[in-house]
Scaffold this motif. Structure first.
Motif, PDB file in Angstrom:
ATOM      1  N   MET A   1     -66.605 -57.265   6.351  1.00 28.63           N
ATOM      2  CA  MET A   1     -65.635 -58.219   5.841  1.00 28.63           C
ATOM      3  C   MET A   1     -64.832 -58.787   7.015  1.00 28.63           C
ATOM      4  O   MET A   1     -64.903 -58.268   8.136  1.00 28.63           O
ATOM      5  CB  MET A   1     -64.713 -57.542   4.823  1.00 28.63           C
ATOM      6  N   THR A   2     -64.083 -59.850   6.785  1.00 28.00           N
ATOM      7  CA  THR A   2     -63.315 -60.480   7.849  1.00 28.00           C
ATOM      8  C   THR A   2     -61.824 -60.216   7.672  1.00 28.00           C
ATOM      9  O   THR A   2     -61.388 -59.694   6.644  1.00 28.00           O
ATOM     10  CB  THR A   2     -63.555 -62.005   7.870  1.00 28.00           C
ATOM     11  N   THR A   3     -61.051 -60.609   8.669  1.00 28.24           N
ATOM     12  CA  THR A   3     -59.603 -60.408   8.600  1.00 28.24           C
ATOM     13  C   THR A   3     -58.978 -61.210   7.465  1.00 28.24           C
ATOM     14  O   THR A   3     -57.864 -60.912   7.039  1.00 28.24           O
ATOM     15  CB  THR A   3     -58.941 -60.805   9.932  1.00 28.24           C
ATOM     16  N   LYS A   4     -59.691 -62.204   6.959  1.00 32.01           N
ATOM     17  CA  LYS A   4     -59.201 -62.979   5.816  1.00 32.01           C
ATOM     18  C   LYS A   4     -59.110 -62.113   4.562  1.00 32.01           C
ATOM     19  O   LYS A   4     -58.405 -62.446   3.616  1.00 32.01           O
ATOM     20  CB  LYS A   4     -60.115 -64.184   5.553  1.00 32.01           C
ATOM     21  N   ASP A   5     -59.858 -61.006   4.576  1.00 36.47           N
ATOM     22  CA  ASP A   5     -59.885 -60.109   3.419  1.00 36.47           C
ATOM     23  C   ASP A   5     -58.874 -58.970   3.535  1.00 36.47           C
ATOM     24  O   ASP A   5     -58.846 -58.071   2.695  1.00 36.47           O
ATOM     25  CB  ASP A   5     -61.288 -59.504   3.257  1.00 36.47           C
ATOM     26  N   THR A   6     -58.048 -59.005   4.573  1.00 35.26           N
ATOM     27  CA  THR A   6     -57.102 -57.918   4.818  1.00 35.26           C
ATOM     28  C   THR A   6     -56.184 -57.668   3.627  1.00 35.26           C
ATOM     29  O   THR A   6     -55.975 -56.524   3.208  1.00 35.26           O
ATOM     30  CB  THR A   6     -56.240 -58.218   6.061  1.00 35.26           C
ATOM     31  N   ALA A   7     -55.640 -58.720   3.074  1.00 37.76           N
ATOM     32  CA  ALA A   7     -54.718 -58.572   1.946  1.00 37.76           C
ATOM     33  C   ALA A   7     -55.428 -57.960   0.733  1.00 37.76           C
ATOM     34  O   ALA A   7     -54.878 -57.090   0.052  1.00 37.76           O
ATOM     35  CB  ALA A   7     -54.119 -59.926   1.567  1.00 37.76           C
ATOM     36  N   LYS A   8     -56.656 -58.404   0.479  1.00 36.95           N
ATOM     37  CA  LYS A   8     -57.413 -57.884  -0.657  1.00 36.95           C
ATOM     38  C   LYS A   8     -57.706 -56.394  -0.496  1.00 36.95           C
ATOM     39  O   LYS A   8     -57.557 -55.603  -1.443  1.00 36.95           O
ATOM     40  CB  LYS A   8     -58.727 -58.656  -0.817  1.00 36.95           C
ATOM     41  N   VAL A   9     -58.124 -56.016   0.710  1.00 35.09           N
ATOM     42  CA  VAL A   9     -58.461 -54.616   0.968  1.00 35.09           C
ATOM     43  C   VAL A   9     -57.210 -53.740   0.897  1.00 35.09           C
ATOM     44  O   VAL A   9     -57.226 -52.662   0.307  1.00 35.09           O
ATOM     45  CB  VAL A   9     -59.149 -54.459   2.338  1.00 35.09           C
ATOM     46  N   SER A  10     -56.118 -54.217   1.470  1.00 39.03           N
ATOM     47  CA  SER A  10     -54.853 -53.469   1.426  1.00 39.03           C
ATOM     48  C   SER A  10     -54.430 -53.240  -0.016  1.00 39.03           C
ATOM     49  O   SER A  10     -54.001 -52.138  -0.389  1.00 39.03           O
ATOM     50  CB  SER A  10     -53.759 -54.231   2.175  1.00 39.03           C
ATOM     51  N   ALA A  11     -54.546 -54.280  -0.838  1.00 37.66           N
ATOM     52  CA  ALA A  11     -54.166 -54.178  -2.253  1.00 37.66           C
ATOM     53  C   ALA A  11     -55.071 -53.205  -2.993  1.00 37.66           C
ATOM     54  O   ALA A  11     -54.608 -52.414  -3.821  1.00 37.66           O
ATOM     55  CB  ALA A  11     -54.242 -55.558  -2.905  1.00 37.66           C
ATOM     56  N   LEU A  12     -56.350 -53.233  -2.655  1.00 38.74           N
ATOM     57  CA  LEU A  12     -57.321 -52.361  -3.311  1.00 38.74           C
ATOM     58  C   LEU A  12     -57.033 -50.893  -3.012  1.00 38.74           C
ATOM     59  O   LEU A  12     -57.019 -50.041  -3.919  1.00 38.74           O
ATOM     60  CB  LEU A  12     -58.729 -52.727  -2.833  1.00 38.74           C
ATOM     61  N   LEU A  13     -56.775 -50.584  -1.755  1.00 38.70           N
ATOM     62  CA  LEU A  13     -56.492 -49.205  -1.362  1.00 38.70           C
ATOM     63  C   LEU A  13     -55.157 -48.733  -1.938  1.00 38.70           C
ATOM     64  O   LEU A  13     -55.032 -47.580  -2.380  1.00 38.70           O
ATOM     65  CB  LEU A  13     -56.487 -49.084   0.163  1.00 38.70           C
ATOM     66  N   PHE A  14     -54.185 -49.628  -1.940  1.00 41.64           N
ATOM     67  CA  PHE A  14     -52.884 -49.299  -2.529  1.00 41.64           C
ATOM     68  C   PHE A  14     -53.031 -48.996  -4.014  1.00 41.64           C
ATOM     69  O   PHE A  14     -52.458 -48.038  -4.526  1.00 41.64           O
ATOM     70  CB  PHE A  14     -51.915 -50.474  -2.333  1.00 41.64           C
TER      71      PHE A  14
END
Length: 202
Positions: free
Chosen positions: A13-26
């Motif tokens: 994945m790219t850094t553009k997906d950072t927010a999505k991944v952070s939200a998913l793990l949270f």
């Protein structure tokens, strides 16, 4: 966050997906027994292998959440799943013989574990098929099978996943993963918590 960055790389994945991944793990930490470090340590052990197997991140967060609720977290879960992926792709001769016999009616192990293009069907589906195939086995038969197809590191986790799949079949559920991951809900929950936190700083 370094842990999120490494997860992005592991799942291509790219850094553009950072927010999505952070939200998913949270979201996983809010809905399961997992804490953020548990997920990061688990992915450190097996994230690259999961990504290579083309497992969706949402699916693997759900799997980690499910086994996390059963007490397997962090590097323990990561090591076990890593070994499971390795053994799925390259089973020992004894394991392959047992699995071919188990899935004989379906054309053998490879026909069940991989699709027509040679891609792994995914851990969630594979464990469910394994549970269906072993449904009529005695304790001794099942224990022998698991001891043959797994290593000492992965045996406890595979045993638990199989047990959850068996319970799902009895209940008529389509999946053994009891933690449903929804990216939209994850993002919504993350944003809500962030807004509360940012408001408290004012």
């Amino acid at each position: 966050i370094k842990g999120v960055y490494s997860t992005l790389k592991q799942f291509n994945m790219t850094t553009k997906d950072t927010a999505k991944v952070s939200a998913l793990l949270f979201y996983a930490t809010q809905k399961t027994a997992l804490e953020f470090p548990d997920l990061i340590h688990a992915f450190k052990m097996t994230g690259a292998v999961m990504g290579q197997a083309k497992e969706p991140l949402t699916t693997m967060v759900a799997v980690l959440g499910a086994i996390g609720n059963a007490g397997f977290r962090g590097s323990q879960a990561g090591r076990a799943l890593r070994q499971t992926y390795i053994k799925i792709v390259k089973p020992t001769a004894a394991a392959k013989k047992e699995l071919d016999a188990l899935f004989k009616a379906q054309g053998g192990y490879n026909k069940v574990a991989f699709d027509s293009k040679g891609n792994f069907i995914g851990m969630e589906k594979y464990v469910m098929k394994l549970a269906k195939a072993t449904k009529g086995m005695t304790y001794l038969q099942k224990a022998h099978l698991l001891a043959t197809i797994t290593t000492a590191n992965e045996l406890p986790v595979m045993t638990q996943m199989l047990r959850m799949a068996e319970n799902a079949i009895k209940s008529g559920d389509k999946s053994w993963v009891d933690f449903a991951v929804n990216q939209e809900k994850a993002t919504e929950a993350f944003n809500k918590s962030w807004n509360i936190l940012s408001t408290s700083w004012r």
